[in-house]
Each structure stands twice: as structure tokens, then as C-alpha cells.
Design a protein around this motif. Structure first.
Motif, PDB file in Angstrom:
ATOM      1  N   GLU A 489       0.827  -1.204   0.000  1.00  0.00           N
ATOM      2  CA  GLU A 489       0.000   0.000   0.000  1.00  0.00           C
ATOM      3  C   GLU A 489       0.863   1.258   0.000  1.00  0.00           C
ATOM      4  O   GLU A 489       0.546   2.239  -0.681  1.00  0.00           O
ATOM      5  N   VAL A 490       1.963   1.221   0.749  1.00  0.00           N
ATOM      6  CA  VAL A 490       2.888   2.360   0.756  1.00  0.00           C
ATOM      7  C   VAL A 490       3.571   2.487  -0.601  1.00  0.00           C
ATOM      8  O   VAL A 490       3.727   3.596  -1.136  1.00  0.00           O
ATOM      9  N   ASP A 491       3.965   1.367  -1.196  1.00  0.00           N
ATOM     10  CA  ASP A 491       4.583   1.409  -2.528  1.00  0.00           C
ATOM     11  C   ASP A 491       3.651   2.056  -3.546  1.00  0.00           C
ATOM     12  O   ASP A 491       4.080   2.878  -4.366  1.00  0.00           O
ATOM     13  N   ALA A 492       2.371   1.689  -3.497  1.00  0.00           N
ATOM     14  CA  ALA A 492       1.395   2.266  -4.434  1.00  0.00           C
ATOM     15  C   ALA A 492       1.218   3.759  -4.193  1.00  0.00           C
ATOM     16  O   ALA A 492       1.111   4.552  -5.142  1.00  0.00           O
ATOM     17  N   ALA A 493       1.211   4.164  -2.925  1.00  0.00           N
ATOM     18  CA  ALA A 493       1.061   5.586  -2.585  1.00  0.00           C
ATOM     19  C   ALA A 493       2.290   6.381  -3.036  1.00  0.00           C
ATOM     20  O   ALA A 493       2.168   7.508  -3.532  1.00  0.00           O
ATOM     21  N   ILE A 494       3.476   5.792  -2.863  1.00  0.00           N
ATOM     22  CA  ILE A 494       4.709   6.439  -3.326  1.00  0.00           C
ATOM     23  C   ILE A 494       4.665   6.628  -4.837  1.00  0.00           C
ATOM     24  O   ILE A 494       4.978   7.704  -5.365  1.00  0.00           O
ATOM     25  N   ASP A 495       4.262   5.586  -5.541  1.00  0.00           N
ATOM     26  CA  ASP A 495       4.202   5.649  -6.997  1.00  0.00           C
ATOM     27  C   ASP A 495       3.237   6.739  -7.458  1.00  0.00           C
ATOM     28  O   ASP A 495       3.534   7.495  -8.389  1.00  0.00           O
ATOM     29  N   ALA A 496       2.105   6.861  -6.791  1.00  0.00           N
ATOM     30  CA  ALA A 496       1.126   7.885  -7.161  1.00  0.00           C
ATOM     31  C   ALA A 496       1.649   9.284  -6.890  1.00  0.00           C
ATOM     32  O   ALA A 496       1.449  10.209  -7.691  1.00  0.00           O
ATOM     33  N   ALA A 497       2.339   9.476  -5.754  1.00  0.00           N
ATOM     34  CA  ALA A 497       2.868  10.796  -5.417  1.00  0.00           C
ATOM     35  C   ALA A 497       3.981  11.216  -6.370  1.00  0.00           C
ATOM     36  O   ALA A 497       4.086  12.388  -6.744  1.00  0.00           O
ATOM     37  N   ILE A 498       4.835  10.267  -6.771  1.00  0.00           N
ATOM     38  CA  ILE A 498       5.903  10.569  -7.722  1.00  0.00           C
ATOM     39  C   ILE A 498       5.321  11.041  -9.051  1.00  0.00           C
ATOM     40  O   ILE A 498       5.840  11.968  -9.680  1.00  0.00           O
ATOM     41  N   SER A 499       4.214  10.427  -9.466  1.00  0.00           N
ATOM     42  CA  SER A 499       3.632  10.732 -10.777  1.00  0.00           C
ATOM     43  C   SER A 499       2.766  11.983 -10.776  1.00  0.00           C
ATOM     44  O   SER A 499       2.397  12.472 -11.846  1.00  0.00           O
ATOM     45  N   GLU A 500       2.423  12.510  -9.613  1.00  0.00           N
ATOM     46  CA  GLU A 500       1.513  13.651  -9.522  1.00  0.00           C
ATOM     47  C   GLU A 500       2.190  14.932 -10.031  1.00  0.00           C
ATOM     48  O   GLU A 500       3.155  15.405  -9.411  1.00  0.00           O
ATOM     49  N   PRO A 501       1.724  15.525 -11.149  1.00  0.00           N
ATOM     50  CA  PRO A 501       2.372  16.735 -11.671  1.00  0.00           C
ATOM     51  C   PRO A 501       2.067  17.996 -10.874  1.00  0.00           C
ATOM     52  O   PRO A 501       2.824  18.966 -10.942  1.00  0.00           O
ATOM     53  N   ASP A 502       0.963  18.011 -10.117  1.00  0.00           N
ATOM     54  CA  ASP A 502       0.628  19.151  -9.269  1.00  0.00           C
ATOM     55  C   ASP A 502       1.423  19.016  -7.970  1.00  0.00           C
ATOM     56  O   ASP A 502       1.101  18.193  -7.113  1.00  0.00           O
ATOM     57  N   LEU A 503       2.480  19.816  -7.817  1.00  0.00           N
ATOM     58  CA  LEU A 503       3.397  19.622  -6.692  1.00  0.00           C
ATOM     59  C   LEU A 503       2.769  19.975  -5.355  1.00  0.00           C
ATOM     60  O   LEU A 503       3.173  19.438  -4.319  1.00  0.00           O
ATOM     61  N   ASP A 504       1.778  20.862  -5.341  1.00  0.00           N
ATOM     62  CA  ASP A 504       1.071  21.147  -4.085  1.00  0.00           C
ATOM     63  C   ASP A 504       0.273  19.921  -3.644  1.00  0.00           C
ATOM     64  O   ASP A 504       0.256  19.558  -2.463  1.00  0.00           O
ATOM     65  N   LYS A 505      -0.380  19.292  -4.590  1.00  0.00           N
ATOM     66  CA  LYS A 505      -1.119  18.072  -4.280  1.00  0.00           C
ATOM     67  C   LYS A 505      -0.156  16.958  -3.881  1.00  0.00           C
ATOM     68  O   LYS A 505      -0.420  16.189  -2.949  1.00  0.00           O
ATOM     69  N   ALA A 506       0.955  16.881  -4.590  1.00  0.00           N
ATOM     70  CA  ALA A 506       1.956  15.858  -4.262  1.00  0.00           C
ATOM     71  C   ALA A 506       2.465  16.036  -2.837  1.00  0.00           C
ATOM     72  O   ALA A 506       2.690  15.049  -2.123  1.00  0.00           O
ATOM     73  N   ALA A 507       2.662  17.289  -2.397  1.00  0.00           N
ATOM     74  CA  ALA A 507       3.134  17.543  -1.029  1.00  0.00           C
ATOM     75  C   ALA A 507       2.166  16.973  -0.001  1.00  0.00           C
ATOM     76  O   ALA A 507       2.581  16.387   1.012  1.00  0.00           O
ATOM     77  N   GLU A 508       0.864  17.118  -0.254  1.00  0.00           N
ATOM     78  CA  GLU A 508      -0.147  16.552   0.649  1.00  0.00           C
ATOM     79  C   GLU A 508      -0.060  15.026   0.659  1.00  0.00           C
ATOM     80  O   GLU A 508      -0.221  14.385   1.701  1.00  0.00           O
ATOM     81  N   MET A 509       0.208  14.461  -0.493  1.00  0.00           N
ATOM     82  CA  MET A 509       0.319  13.004  -0.597  1.00  0.00           C
ATOM     83  C   MET A 509       1.536  12.493   0.173  1.00  0.00           C
ATOM     84  O   MET A 509       1.465  11.484   0.878  1.00  0.00           O
TER      85      MET A 509
END
Length: 560
Positions: A489-509
Motif C-alpha cells: 500500500e505504501v509502494d502504491a502511494a509512493i508511486d502515485a505521489a511521484i507521478s503527480e504533476p501538481d506539486l502542491d497536491k503531491a506535497a499533501e500526498m
């Protein structure tokens, strides 16, 4: 990625400008904002403890605010401040990059009219060639995020056999496009790194020594280089200040002396005589020197002392039988006397701030929280209660630590041993030389129970700390996951955060992932270390931001 299990490799961040008198007699207070300009002129001296310095970009691990960037520019760069977060700004490029497919393809356009120190134009092809050089086997060891992110990068060996990397597309003299293997929101930060400096192919006739006298794109060019002794930098006549948001380029000349004794450098800066009044350095100040510095305001006013930086922690190998139960790991979190470890590193003022989370100040999304509130000195009774729940008695563990940088690692390990003894856990200490230690903790076999470690992020994103330390892919093969922690589950969350182009949203992730990991308690966060740097009395605008954990060497000036 920067493992700092060899602890005194720290040099963290500071809030404040240098409180030195300027040429008009005024004083700039430490806690004001950074200066927007510095006096032009004078000679800056750099005192280096490195055996030799190089201006080679292909294998450099230096951040974009370091002395390498006196000579080289990147597509983007960093602006730092004493009192707010570091931001990304355009450098050679007109902006910080654009993507129209969610971050898998990135386009950058170079500013018009940029020239190298030899008068030739800086083109997109020069940027492409500079990046391609970093793939050559002779340049292994540099920051390598791009090597796996660029399509075809894992099978490419550089340009010296005549081959190009097709995923770096030169559209015309000013436009360059990067084709990545996956969406990656932090690519604009990646292109600020040393390997993205332009190199004209015609000048790269002797790659092994190119870094001694490279063609400059930054405000200074190397006019003299004696390996292991001294480099002299003078102004690049083709650099234009109005094209550069990252550098103030105050001094007319920079003299870089190499291979100096660390303690000698610190003593010279304390004494503040002659040319040393115009000096900065990469010397590490030991806890034993703080008392002398603090006792004299003429010295302490020249000390940059950071609020944030390298992250110290205890990694627990979750695959070991004694540590596989989360309740045992939670008990160890409660048991540790973090205040004692803080004292080992120099106390609150110089050693660092106690922490219970993973990401450090200055990283977007970093949040203070404490899932195991044992206070600064630990909660022995809560730890014992959890061990009882887990049915654990007479637990014996081995703590492995590196021995060949300073005595601090041993003192830190002894403090952990003493903390765990209070709750009935017997710890055997095992010191190893740094190379053997790193080989052990980065091996998938994981033949250890506990290890102390440290980490510094390469760029301000949770990805630069969380992914290398906690992704399953980083177990073994030289990876940084010393806890052997694997959670799909953490691996999947990491993968999603890495791919998120909106860096503000990525910071929340990343903030959510930080807490998600600590719920599994694979580590005990100890400390966000402070690092200090001392400057000569004529140095202006010398400060450290919350990130990166180093003074910005590109914006200092000399009061002459």
C-alpha cells in the motif's frame, strides 16, 4: 540521494544573514530577509577540506546552490531565503518547464542570446550533450535520477561511442524535450542538477580532465587550476546578470584553496585575519568548538546555524524475528531517550531539533506529528506495556553502526543501547568501517537487527527522502531501505505521489505517506540535525535556508 550514516557529513541550514557591517557602516541583522544584491568587486576566498575540487558536472553530487554553479548553469536553479521555502526558478531556460501529458514529456526553451565563456552560443544541443556525458562509465557516482527516468537511459553508455540518447530531443537551437519512462512531477527540479549543465562537444576532447578547466556558462570561468592545490576563477565576460535569477556574482575573483585540514580551516576563520576575513568554507565545526565560538560575539555573529537539515534515525530490520511485531517496534519508539542523543550532537542550539516524523523542515508537506508520544526522554512504562502485549521477554538485538568518521556514531549507538536497557532489551554494539557498514545495510540479506543512519534529500520533495528509504524497490542492491520495509500500500502511494504533476497536491500526498509509514514504525526518528558554517568578517549575505542544508555560495558578497 545522500546517505549520511557517517554522521558528521552534515552541514545544515540556517535562518539569517550574516550580521556584518557593510561598506556604509550599517549592520544587517541575522534574521532579516536575504539581500537582493551585494557589492560588486573584491576577492572571495574558499577554503576547502576536499583533497581536490573539480568543476566536472557529469558525476557531481552537489546541490544547485554550491560553488560548482559559479561556473555552470542549468535549465533551472534554486532561490533560497532565510525565512521561507526554497523555490525553483528558470536559469538557462525561459521558465521551469511545461508538460501537456501529465508529466511524462517535458519541454524547455532556452533564453535567447546566451553565450559560453569562449563566445560560442549556448544551444539545446550543448545541454543534451552535457546530460549524455553523465551516462558514460567514467563518470559513475553522480546524482542519477535522470538515468532511470529518461527512456532508454538504463541501456545508454554515453556519447563517446557516437551514440545519442533519443529521449533527449533537440527540436531547434533553443528547444529541448525530455521523454520519460513515466509521469514525473518533479522533473523541473531534476533539471537543476549538475548533469544538466551545457557542455560544447567540441571542447570535450579530454573528458577525464574537462572538469579542471571547463567552458563556463555561469558568471565565472576557471583561469588557473592546480589539482589538489588551488583554482582561480575570474569573471566570464559573456555572462549577463539580467538573464540569471540565481546568482548575484559579487566578487571579481574567487580563489579556491584545496586539501586543507578541517580544524585548521575552522581556526583560521575564528582568528579572522588577512584574506581569511574574505573567506567561506566547507569545514565542519565540531561540538567541542562551539563553546569558543559562542563565547565571543565577534565570532558567533559570523556563524550560520541551521534550523533543519539531515535526518538522523534508528532503522529496525522488520524482517528479523525479534522486530517483526509492530508492537515491538512501537515500544522501541517509546523507549528512546532522544534528548540524550540531541546532547551527543551538541544540544538544541547546535545539535538539532528532536523529531518524530520523517520529512524535514523545508520539504513541502513536512508536518510535525508524534504517533508515539514518549516525550523527549522516552516513556519506559508504555514501552514495557507494549512489549508485554507482544509477549516479548529478554529480547537481544545487535546494533550496527559506522566507526570511521567521528566518535559521535559510537556515542549515539551507546545512547540507544542505554535507552533500550531500561525496558529490558539487551543490545550488543557492533562498529564497522563505513564501507563494510554500508555494504551490510544495503544488502538484501539484511544480516543485522538495528542500525543508526542519516539522510539528506537531494531536492525539496518528499520523494527524495521517502522513496529511497521506504520503497520496496530500495531493499538491497545498494538501496537505502535499511529497515527492509515492504508495504504494497505504501509502494502504491509512493508511486502515485511521484507521478503527480501538481506539486502542491503531491506535497499533501507525501505528508500522508510519512504518517502511513510511521504507523508501521520501521524506524525511530531521532533528530533533524543542525549544521554550522563560519564566515570571515567581510562576507555579506551568508545564510542557510531551511533547505538545502548548506549556505548558498552563489549569493555571497565581499565587503571591500
Amino acid at each position: 540521494m545522500v546517505p549520511v550514516g557517517l554522521a558528521l557529513v552534515l552541514a545544515l541550514a540556517v535562518a539569517g544573514c550574516n550580521a556584518n557591517s557593510s561598506s556604509d557602516g550599517s549592520t544587517k541583522d541575522k534574521n532579516t530577509t536575504a539581500m537582493e544584491s551585494v557589492p560588486q568587486g573584491g576577492t572571495l576566498h574558499y577554503l576547502s577540506r576536499k583533497a581536490t575540487e573539480s568543476f566536472e558536472t557529469a558525476n557531481a553530487q552537489m546541490v544547485p546552490t554550491s560553488r560548482l554553479r559559479w561556473v555552470h548553469r542549468g535549465l533551472t536553479s534554486w532561490q533560497t531565503f532565510p525565512d521561507k521555502d526554497t523555490i525553483l526558478v528558470p536559469d538557462l531556460a525561459k521558465d521551469t518547464g511545461t508538460t501537456d501529458d501529465g508529466g511524462k514529456t517535458w519541454t524547455f526553451e532556452l533564453q535567447e542570446g546566451l553565450k559560453f565563456s569562449d563566445g560560442s552560443p549556448i544551444t539545446a544541443q550543448d545541454v543534451k550533450y552535457g546530460i549524455e556525458r553523465s551516462f558514460a562509465p567514467m563518470f559513475q557516482g553522480g546524482l542519477g535520477y535522470h538515468k532511470t527516468l529518461l527512456e532508454g537511459g538504463t541501456d545508454y553508455d554515453g556519447p563517446y561511442d557516437g551514440k545519442e540518447l533519443d529521449s533527449i530531443e533537440v527540436v531547434d537551437e533553443h528547444k529541448i524535450v525530455f521523454h520519460l519512462t513515466r509521469p514525473f512531477g518533479n522533473w523541473p527540479w531534476i533539471v537543476s542538477m549538475p548533469a544538466f549543465a551545457p557542455v560544447p562537444e567540441a571542447a570535450d576532447t579530454e573528458p577525464e580532465t574537462y572538469g579542471e578547466k571547463p567552458v563556463a556558462s555561469g558568471p565565472y570561468m576557471v583561469t588557473s587550476f592546480s589539482k589538489g592545490t588551488q583554482a582561480v576563477l575570474e569573471r566570464n565576460p559573456n555572462w549577463k546578470a539580467d538573464t540569471d535569477q540565481a546568482r548575484l556574482a559579487g566578487p571579481d575573483k574567487i580563489i579556491l584553496d584545496m586539501g586543507l585540514n578541517n580544524d585548521t580551516i575552522v581556526q583560521r576563520l575564528i582568528d579572522d585575519k588577512g584574506d581569511d576575513k574574505n573567506a567561506i568554507s566547507n569545514a565542519l565545526i565540531s561540538p567541542s568548538q562551539f563553546q569558543r565560538i559562542e563565547s565571543d560575539t565577534s565570532i558567533s555573529d559570523r556563524l550560520a546555524n541551521g534550523p533543519s537539515g539531515y535526518f538522523r534515525y534508528l532503522a529496525m530490520n522488520v524482517k528479523r524475528p525479534g522486530l517483526s511485531d509492530v508492537r515491538v517496534r512501537q515500544a522501541i519508539n517509546y523507549a528512546i531517550n532522544k534528548s540524550e542523543i540531541q546532547s551527543v550532537y551538541g544540544g538544541p542550539k547546535f545539535g538539532g531539533q528532536i523529531t518524530s516524523s520523517i520529512m524535514t523542515e523545508g520539504i513541502p508537506g513536512a508536518t510535525d506529528y508524534d504517533l508515539y508520544p514518549g516525550g523527549d526522554t522516552g516513556d519506559v512504562e508504555k514501552a514495557k506495556e507494549l512489549l508485554d502485549e507482544a509477549g516479548v521477554k529478554n529480547l537481544k538485538l545487535t546494533l550496527t553502526y559506522p566507526t570511521d568518521v567521528s566518535a559521535i556514531e559510537e556515542k549515539e549507538a551507546l545512547s540507544v543501547k542505554n535507552s533500550l536497557k531500561r525496558v529490558g532489551i539487551d543490545v550488543e554494539l557492533k562498529g564497522l568501517d563505513g564501507s563494510t557498514w554500508y555494504e551490510l545495510i544495503s544488502d538484501a540479506k539484511g544480516d543485522y537487527d538495528l542500525t543508526t543512519n542519516g539522510w539528506g534529500a537531494d531536492f525539496p520533495s518528499g520523494m527524495s527522502t521517502i522513496q529511497p528509504l521506504f520503497a520496496s524497490s530500495e531493499i538491497g542492491n545498494g538501496g537505502g531501505n535499511a529497515s527492509q520495509y515492504s508495504n504494497p500500500e505504501v509502494d502504491a502511494a509512493i508511486d502515485a505521489a511521484i507521478s503527480e504533476p501538481d506539486l502542491d497536491k503531491a506535497a499533501e500526498m507525501w505528508a500522508a505517506i510519512d504518517k502511513q509509514i510511521m504507523e508501521d514504525a520501521p524506524i525511530v526518528p531521532f533528530l533533524v540535525q543542525r549544521t554550522q558554517a563560519l564566515a570571515g568578517s567581510n562576507i555579506l549575505n551568508y545564510f542557510m535556508p531551511a533547505y538545502p542544508p548548506f549556505a548558498n555560495e552563489l549569493v555571497v558578497g565581499v565587503d571591500h
